[in-house]
Design a protein around this motif. Structure first.
Motif, PDB file in Angstrom:
ATOM      1  N   ASP A   1       3.242 -34.770 -32.472  1.00 26.90           N
ATOM      2  CA  ASP A   1       1.990 -34.102 -32.141  1.00 26.90           C
ATOM      3  C   ASP A   1       2.085 -32.645 -32.592  1.00 26.90           C
ATOM      4  OD1 ASP A   1      -0.312 -33.052 -31.147  1.00 26.90           O
ATOM      5  OD2 ASP A   1       0.006 -33.672 -29.072  1.00 26.90           O
ATOM      6  N   PRO A   2       1.565 -32.318 -33.776  1.00 28.61           N
ATOM      7  CA  PRO A   2       1.694 -30.961 -34.312  1.00 28.61           C
ATOM      8  C   PRO A   2       1.056 -29.884 -33.443  1.00 28.61           C
ATOM      9  CG  PRO A   2       0.974 -32.497 -36.005  1.00 28.61           C
ATOM     10  CD  PRO A   2       0.875 -33.222 -34.705  1.00 28.61           C
ATOM     11  N   LEU A   3       0.128 -30.296 -32.553  1.00 32.72           N
ATOM     12  CA  LEU A   3      -0.543 -29.317 -31.700  1.00 32.72           C
ATOM     13  C   LEU A   3       0.136 -29.157 -30.339  1.00 32.72           C
ATOM     14  CD1 LEU A   3      -4.276 -30.203 -32.494  1.00 32.72           C
ATOM     15  CD2 LEU A   3      -2.812 -28.454 -33.542  1.00 32.72           C
ATOM     16  N   ASN A   4       1.151 -29.919 -30.113  1.00 31.39           N
ATOM     17  CA  ASN A   4       1.867 -29.845 -28.837  1.00 31.39           C
ATOM     18  C   ASN A   4       3.364 -29.891 -29.132  1.00 31.39           C
ATOM     19  OD1 ASN A   4       2.596 -29.812 -26.168  1.00 31.39           O
ATOM     20  ND2 ASN A   4       1.998 -31.933 -25.754  1.00 31.39           N
ATOM     21  N   MET A   5       3.907 -28.723 -29.444  1.00 36.12           N
ATOM     22  CA  MET A   5       5.305 -28.638 -29.905  1.00 36.12           C
ATOM     23  C   MET A   5       6.266 -28.154 -28.814  1.00 36.12           C
ATOM     24  SD  MET A   5       5.270 -29.259 -33.346  1.00 36.12           S
ATOM     25  CE  MET A   5       6.486 -28.237 -34.151  1.00 36.12           C
ATOM     26  N   GLY A   6       5.769 -27.998 -27.606  1.00 30.33           N
ATOM     27  CA  GLY A   6       6.645 -27.631 -26.503  1.00 30.33           C
ATOM     28  C   GLY A   6       7.207 -26.226 -26.596  1.00 30.33           C
ATOM     29  N   ALA A   7       8.505 -26.099 -26.308  1.00 28.15           N
ATOM     30  CA  ALA A   7       9.153 -24.788 -26.213  1.00 28.15           C
ATOM     31  C   ALA A   7       9.113 -24.019 -27.530  1.00 28.15           C
ATOM     32  CB  ALA A   7      10.588 -24.957 -25.748  1.00 28.15           C
ATOM     33  N   VAL A   8       9.295 -24.715 -28.660  1.00 30.00           N
ATOM     34  CA  VAL A   8       9.302 -24.009 -29.932  1.00 30.00           C
ATOM     35  C   VAL A   8       7.930 -23.427 -30.241  1.00 30.00           C
ATOM     36  CG1 VAL A   8       8.733 -26.035 -31.374  1.00 30.00           C
ATOM     37  CG2 VAL A   8      10.051 -24.121 -32.333  1.00 30.00           C
ATOM     38  N   GLN A   9       6.886 -24.084 -29.760  1.00 31.97           N
ATOM     39  CA  GLN A   9       5.540 -23.543 -29.950  1.00 31.97           C
ATOM     40  C   GLN A   9       5.381 -22.235 -29.183  1.00 31.97           C
ATOM     41  OE1 GLN A   9       2.430 -26.369 -29.054  1.00 31.97           O
ATOM     42  NE2 GLN A   9       0.795 -24.907 -29.442  1.00 31.97           N
ATOM     43  N   THR A  10       5.968 -22.175 -27.994  1.00 34.46           N
ATOM     44  CA  THR A  10       5.925 -20.944 -27.203  1.00 34.46           C
ATOM     45  C   THR A  10       6.655 -19.813 -27.924  1.00 34.46           C
ATOM     46  OG1 THR A  10       5.821 -22.197 -25.137  1.00 34.46           O
ATOM     47  CG2 THR A  10       6.551 -19.899 -25.004  1.00 34.46           C
ATOM     48  N   GLN A  11       7.824 -20.119 -28.473  1.00 30.44           N
ATOM     49  CA  GLN A  11       8.602 -19.104 -29.192  1.00 30.44           C
ATOM     50  C   GLN A  11       7.868 -18.636 -30.441  1.00 30.44           C
ATOM     51  OE1 GLN A  11      11.559 -17.708 -27.996  1.00 30.44           O
ATOM     52  NE2 GLN A  11      10.809 -18.865 -26.236  1.00 30.44           N
ATOM     53  N   TYR A  12       7.260 -19.555 -31.136  1.00 28.50           N
ATOM     54  CA  TYR A  12       6.496 -19.192 -32.334  1.00 28.50           C
ATOM     55  C   TYR A  12       5.293 -18.319 -31.952  1.00 28.50           C
ATOM     56  CZ  TYR A  12       3.800 -19.826 -36.655  1.00 28.50           C
ATOM     57  OH  TYR A  12       3.086 -19.624 -37.812  1.00 28.50           O
ATOM     58  N   GLY A  13       4.665 -18.636 -30.843  1.00 25.60           N
ATOM     59  CA  GLY A  13       3.542 -17.825 -30.373  1.00 25.60           C
ATOM     60  C   GLY A  13       3.980 -16.413 -30.029  1.00 25.60           C
ATOM     61  N   ARG A  14       5.119 -16.285 -29.376  1.00 25.55           N
ATOM     62  CA  ARG A  14       5.639 -14.954 -29.043  1.00 25.55           C
ATOM     63  C   ARG A  14       6.004 -14.181 -30.307  1.00 25.55           C
ATOM     64  NH1 ARG A  14      10.342 -15.580 -24.690  1.00 25.55           N
ATOM     65  NH2 ARG A  14      10.581 -13.382 -25.329  1.00 25.55           N
ATOM     66  N   PHE A  15       6.551 -14.876 -31.297  1.00 21.65           N
ATOM     67  CA  PHE A  15       6.901 -14.250 -32.572  1.00 21.65           C
ATOM     68  C   PHE A  15       5.653 -13.647 -33.222  1.00 21.65           C
ATOM     69  CE2 PHE A  15       7.273 -14.661 -37.214  1.00 21.65           C
ATOM     70  CZ  PHE A  15       8.416 -13.929 -37.465  1.00 21.65           C
ATOM     71  N   ASN A  16       4.583 -14.423 -33.249  1.00 25.98           N
ATOM     72  CA  ASN A  16       3.342 -13.941 -33.858  1.00 25.98           C
ATOM     73  C   ASN A  16       2.684 -12.839 -33.024  1.00 25.98           C
ATOM     74  OD1 ASN A  16       3.317 -15.527 -36.207  1.00 25.98           O
ATOM     75  ND2 ASN A  16       2.501 -17.283 -35.097  1.00 25.98           N
ATOM     76  N   SER A  17       2.803 -12.930 -31.705  1.00 27.73           N
ATOM     77  CA  SER A  17       2.233 -11.910 -30.832  1.00 27.73           C
ATOM     78  C   SER A  17       2.889 -10.557 -31.087  1.00 27.73           C
ATOM     79  CB  SER A  17       2.401 -12.308 -29.365  1.00 27.73           C
ATOM     80  OG  SER A  17       1.904 -11.298 -28.512  1.00 27.73           O
ATOM     81  N   ALA A  18       4.214 -10.574 -31.241  1.00 28.77           N
ATOM     82  CA  ALA A  18       4.932  -9.326 -31.542  1.00 28.77           C
ATOM     83  C   ALA A  18       4.484  -8.766 -32.880  1.00 28.77           C
ATOM     84  CB  ALA A  18       6.441  -9.568 -31.534  1.00 28.77           C
ATOM     85  N   GLY A  19       4.231  -9.650 -33.838  1.00 23.68           N
ATOM     86  CA  GLY A  19       3.758  -9.203 -35.145  1.00 23.68           C
ATOM     87  C   GLY A  19       2.388  -8.555 -35.056  1.00 23.68           C
ATOM     88  N   THR A  20       1.514  -9.119 -34.202  1.00 30.98           N
ATOM     89  CA  THR A  20       0.184  -8.545 -34.011  1.00 30.98           C
ATOM     90  C   THR A  20       0.280  -7.154 -33.392  1.00 30.98           C
ATOM     91  OG1 THR A  20      -0.810 -10.741 -33.751  1.00 30.98           O
ATOM     92  CG2 THR A  20      -2.045  -8.873 -32.873  1.00 30.98           C
ATOM     93  N   ILE A  21       1.165  -7.006 -32.421  1.00 35.99           N
ATOM     94  CA  ILE A  21       1.343  -5.706 -31.771  1.00 35.99           C
ATOM     95  C   ILE A  21       1.868  -4.683 -32.777  1.00 35.99           C
ATOM     96  CG2 ILE A  21       2.670  -4.449 -30.036  1.00 35.99           C
ATOM     97  CD1 ILE A  21       2.549  -6.988 -28.311  1.00 35.99           C
ATOM     98  N   LEU A  22       2.823  -5.086 -33.613  1.00 34.81           N
ATOM     99  CA  LEU A  22       3.357  -4.174 -34.624  1.00 34.81           C
ATOM    100  C   LEU A  22       2.241  -3.652 -35.537  1.00 34.81           C
ATOM    101  CD1 LEU A  22       6.666  -5.940 -35.754  1.00 34.81           C
ATOM    102  CD2 LEU A  22       6.468  -3.750 -34.575  1.00 34.81           C
ATOM    103  N   GLY A  23       1.314  -4.545 -35.859  1.00 34.15           N
ATOM    104  CA  GLY A  23       0.232  -4.154 -36.745  1.00 34.15           C
ATOM    105  C   GLY A  23      -0.817  -3.266 -36.105  1.00 34.15           C
TER     106      GLY A  23
END
Length: 241
Positions: A183-205
């Motif tokens: 289920d590509p839309l429900n990736m569990g813990a790794v999806q959370t980590q990827y979301g945090r990774f992108n969130s930090a990138g948004t803040i940097l910008g």
């Protein structure tokens, strides 16, 4: 007319001057010691090729005079402003309400490592897969740049480029993991980590760091970094770009 008696006239010294016509030579004034700033300036000039020394000395002197009028005696004002600007990497600027480049970059490194670990445990991926290899290499380069900045060295531009490379590599790795997921839309813990990774990138910008650095650079009057470094021990403060 009576004949004059010149028998007592003294013989003239060669050249028409006698010893009494020479003035005693004044004693040389003691050499004035150079100020620390003058010593540094002299060192810069000494290192130049001979044809450039005359022009360079005049140009450097002009810059020193202008710099003195801007920053005050001894560069104390500029030095204090430099210390403040240099701290923005780790403490942030007032407009960012506690968010800092340093912390968001650390968040990016931490969450990227977690995504890579999850990929290594994903069936169909492994340490020899192109996506994992690229992500690991990008993370290593990112961490090397960050370590140099944390030590007060390195280049902010190099950090910016390393962050962009890591962003691309983690995006590609996560996309590969989605291809292999049930289920590509429900990736569990790794999806959370990827979301945090992108969130930090948004803040940097969205940080105001670059705006403050640009303002600081304007306050220095555009003086060459090597001149400021030689006179006041001040290095360049770079944009995160």
């Amino acid at each position: 007319m009576a004949n004059g008696d010149f028998s007592q006239k003294k013989a003239e010294a060669p050249g028409g001057f006698d010893a009494g016509s020479y003035r005693p030579q004044a004693e040389s004034a003691p050499a004035r010691s150079l100020t620390p700033a003058q010593e540094k300036l002299a060192g810069l000039e000494k290192a130049l090729p001979a044809p450039l020394k005359q022009q360079a000395a005049a140009a450097l002197l002009a810059l020193v005079i202008v710099a003195g009028s801007v920053v005050g005696i001894g560069g104390a004002k500029l030095r204090g402003r430099y210390n403040e600007a240099k701290s923005w990497y780790s403490v942030g600027v007032a407009a960012d309400n506690g968010y800092t480049l340093s912390e968001e970059l650390t968040e990016r490194a931490f969450t990227a490592a977690n995504v890579i670990t999850s990929a290594l445990n994903t069936q169909g991926l492994g340490s020899d897969s192109p996506e994992v290899t690229q992500a690991q290499q990008a993370l290593e380069q990112f961490e090397d740049c960050q370590a140099q900045l944390d030590e007060g060295e390195g280049s902010m531009h190099a950090m910016y480029e390393a962050n962009a490379a890591l962003d691309s590599a983690i995006d590609q790795l996560y996309a590969k993991m989605q291809e292999l997921a049930e289920d590509p839309l429900n990736m569990g813990a790794v999806q959370t980590q990827y979301g945090r990774f992108n969130s930090a990138g948004t803040i940097l910008g969205s940080l105001h760091y670059n705006e403050e650095v640009t303002r600081y650079q304007g306050e220095t009057g555009g003086f060459p970094a090597n001149l400021l470094g030689a006179l006041f021990g001040i290095e360049e403060v770079e944009l995160f770009a």
